[in-house]
Design a protein around this motif. Sequence first.
Motif, PDB file in Angstrom:
ATOM      1  N   UNK A   2      52.704  33.982   5.788  1.00  0.00           N
ATOM      2  CA  UNK A   2      52.628  33.301   4.513  1.00  0.00           C
ATOM      3  C   UNK A   2      53.595  33.815   3.452  1.00  0.00           C
ATOM      4  N   UNK A   3      54.572  34.601   3.852  1.00  0.00           N
ATOM      5  CA  UNK A   3      55.511  35.174   2.878  1.00  0.00           C
ATOM      6  C   UNK A   3      56.961  34.826   3.208  1.00  0.00           C
ATOM      7  N   UNK A   4      57.170  33.732   3.934  1.00  0.00           N
ATOM      8  CA  UNK A   4      58.525  33.382   4.362  1.00  0.00           C
ATOM      9  C   UNK A   4      59.500  33.328   3.199  1.00  0.00           C
ATOM     10  N   UNK A   5      59.164  32.563   2.168  1.00  0.00           N
ATOM     11  CA  UNK A   5      60.103  32.377   1.060  1.00  0.00           C
ATOM     12  C   UNK A   5      60.287  33.656   0.261  1.00  0.00           C
ATOM     13  N   UNK A   7      60.199  36.661   1.539  1.00  0.00           N
ATOM     14  CA  UNK A   7      61.066  37.475   2.395  1.00  0.00           C
ATOM     15  C   UNK A   7      62.495  36.927   2.339  1.00  0.00           C
ATOM     16  N   UNK A   8      62.623  35.628   2.459  1.00  0.00           N
ATOM     17  CA  UNK A   8      63.917  34.951   2.375  1.00  0.00           C
ATOM     18  C   UNK A   8      64.637  35.333   1.083  1.00  0.00           C
ATOM     19  N   UNK A   9      63.942  35.220  -0.038  1.00  0.00           N
ATOM     20  CA  UNK A   9      64.547  35.522  -1.335  1.00  0.00           C
ATOM     21  C   UNK A   9      64.979  36.982  -1.422  1.00  0.00           C
ATOM     22  N   UNK A  13      68.827  38.158  -2.149  1.00  0.00           N
ATOM     23  CA  UNK A  13      69.168  38.887  -3.373  1.00  0.00           C
ATOM     24  C   UNK A  13      69.685  40.292  -3.087  1.00  0.00           C
ATOM     25  N   UNK A  14      69.517  40.758  -1.864  1.00  0.00           N
ATOM     26  CA  UNK A  14      69.947  42.116  -1.503  1.00  0.00           C
ATOM     27  C   UNK A  14      70.830  42.102  -0.261  1.00  0.00           C
ATOM     28  N   UNK A  25      61.472  47.823   5.110  1.00  0.00           N
ATOM     29  CA  UNK A  25      61.094  48.110   3.724  1.00  0.00           C
ATOM     30  C   UNK A  25      60.588  46.853   3.027  1.00  0.00           C
ATOM     31  N   UNK A  26      61.286  45.746   3.234  1.00  0.00           N
ATOM     32  CA  UNK A  26      60.908  44.489   2.602  1.00  0.00           C
ATOM     33  C   UNK A  26      59.560  44.010   3.117  1.00  0.00           C
TER      34      UNK A  26
END
Length: 93
Positions: A2-5, A7-9, A13-14, A25-26
Amino acid sequence: QGKFWDYHDALFTQQKRLGDAFYQETAKTLGLDVQKFNQDRGSKAAEAAIAQDVQMAEKLGVDGTPFFVMNGNVFSDSVELSDLETTLAKVKG
């Protein structure tokens, strides 16, 4: 998980930090189950999805990202927004 976007972002950004240590880490920072995260990203299903995407990209002649096709016009590498807007206006018209 449930955290795809999210994680994607984080990846986008990095981008200078991309690599396994940053991926782990992410996942931790986002509160993912890291063991499941590692199982999922190394799964046969993930490998098959990536292989399918690579096959489609090869078929279409995609050689990098970003890559856009609009009304037969191909845009890749560094794309000027004005070029996309001009082509989009033609497609819409």
